[in-house]
Scaffold this active site. Structure first.
Site, PDB file in Angstrom:
ATOM      1  N   PRO A 192     -15.949  -3.991  18.949  1.00 37.85           N
ATOM      2  CA  PRO A 192     -15.830  -4.104  20.399  1.00 37.85           C
ATOM      3  C   PRO A 192     -14.556  -4.737  20.931  1.00 37.85           C
ATOM      4  CG  PRO A 192     -17.441  -5.677  19.529  1.00 37.85           C
ATOM      5  CD  PRO A 192     -16.709  -5.089  18.389  1.00 37.85           C
ATOM      6  N   GLU A 193     -13.631  -3.913  21.338  1.00 41.37           N
ATOM      7  CA  GLU A 193     -12.539  -4.356  22.197  1.00 41.37           C
ATOM      8  C   GLU A 193     -12.753  -3.643  23.526  1.00 41.37           C
ATOM      9  OE1 GLU A 193      -8.622  -4.220  20.353  1.00 41.37           O
ATOM     10  OE2 GLU A 193      -9.504  -4.487  18.371  1.00 41.37           O
ATOM     11  N   HIS A 203     -31.777  -7.654  12.917  1.00 44.08           N
ATOM     12  CA  HIS A 203     -30.777  -8.219  13.807  1.00 44.08           C
ATOM     13  C   HIS A 203     -30.914  -7.741  15.247  1.00 44.08           C
ATOM     14  CE1 HIS A 203     -29.076  -9.874  10.226  1.00 44.08           C
ATOM     15  NE2 HIS A 203     -28.905  -8.669   9.710  1.00 44.08           N
ATOM     16  N   ARG A 246     -23.876 -10.325  12.937  1.00 43.81           N
ATOM     17  CA  ARG A 246     -23.068 -11.515  12.692  1.00 43.81           C
ATOM     18  C   ARG A 246     -23.304 -12.628  13.694  1.00 43.81           C
ATOM     19  NH1 ARG A 246     -16.806 -10.578  11.220  1.00 43.81           N
ATOM     20  NH2 ARG A 246     -16.526 -12.728  10.637  1.00 43.81           N
TER      21      ARG A 246
END
Length: 281
Positions: A2-3, A102, A121
């Site tokens: 994700p940018e 997750h 993460r």
DNA sequence: ATTGAGACCTGTCGGC
DNA sequence: TGCCGACAGGTCTCAA
């Protein structure tokens, strides 16, 4: 992933499911996410209507009818999945109870969509802040201009870079300089601009403070890089298109007429990819 | 004031 | 196959 371009793609996918819809049910599967959920996170969302969903840098901001804003950041590994009810099937209003380990947060919207936030993460962020105090948020308040807006122009770039001894690569990763760039697109834009990632940021400006040609080129390259990446996000076929330099160590430079090979160096602890032959500006 | 290093977490991949 | 270190697209805090 994700940018800015990826976050914008997420926004476009989430918006139809969220805008104008209420939170019917909010399930926080994993309390104590690193992201310090405020107390009663779910209760504060329930029943609220999403008035709009915008992106600021790498943040998604959902404007709520309660006067609060739901702030979401994908971190390194966050993603959303939107499930729409199968046509002709009656929704039974039960959360999907089996999910990935997750899947941390699930929104059931009055639109019928179920939105699941997954983040292995756990660097992602979800937070609720008063909408009137958004500019006091530590990250948002200090954030630089949107790179695709008119506010991001050579003069502005030269100004924020003045006096910075850090290399331009490192400066561009600072969200206070410009919003939304990350490690991939910084390398990509510098290559497009034929600028060395090692060049001191301060040299975007002349001693007089006026922007150099390099600032003009860099601003243009950043806009082009991001626009192309956003377009690519729209076509699943091209989503996996290779980058110009990122993760291409040792491979040939794609610049026309350049016979260089992509090099990888470390700057501020992070990998930088560039062509030592054509990125000399 | 600016800058680099370390921390936060988990997953994956290459080498032995 | 199994183990281990290096590394990953982000950002915060701390010390120099």
């Amino acid at each position: 992933m994700p940018e800015l371009p990826e976050v914008e793609a997420v926004r476009r996918e989430l918006a139809p499911a969220m805008r104008g819809a209420r939170f019917r049910r909010v399930i926080v599967r994993r309390a104590g996410l690193r992201t310090l959920f405020p107390d009663r996170f779910a209760a504060r969302l329930r029943g609220r209507t999403v008035r709009g969903l915008v992106r600021r840098g790498k943040y998604l901001l959902a404007d709520l009818s309660s006067g609060e804003t739901l702030l979401m950041h994908l971190g390194m590994s966050g993603s959303f999945q939107v499930d729409h009810p199968a046509p002709g099937r009656v929704s039974i209003g039960v959360a999907k109870d089996v999910g990935d380990a997750h899947d941390h947060v699930v929104f059931q919207m009055s639109s019928g969509a179920t939105i699941t936030f997954n983040d292995p993460r756990r660097f992602g962020v979800m937070d609720l802040v008063p909408s009137a105090a958004l500019d006091q948020h530590a990250a948002l308040g200090a954030m630089g201009p949107e790179p695709l807006s008119r506010d991001f122009e050579p003069q502005a770039l030269a100004r924020v870079c003045a006096g910075r001894r850090a290399p331009i690569k490192v400066a561009l990763l600072d969200q206070r300089v410009v919003a939304g760039l990350g490690n991939i697109y910084v390398s990509e834009a510098l290559h497009l601009a034929h600028l060395s990632p090692r060049r001191p940021a301060s040299r975007m400006a002349r001693p007089s403070g006026t922007p150099r040609e390099s600032a003009v080129h860099l601003v243009r390259a950043i806009k082009t890089t991001l626009e192309r990446a956003i377009e690519r996000q729209q076509n699943p076929r091209y989503r996996s298109a290779r980058f110009r330099v990122y993760d291409r160590e040792g491979q040939p430079c794609v610049t026309t007429g350049c016979d260089g090979a992509i090099k990888r160096i470390t700057q501020a602890g992070r990998s930088t990819f560039y062509c030592p032959v054509c990125q000399t500006g």
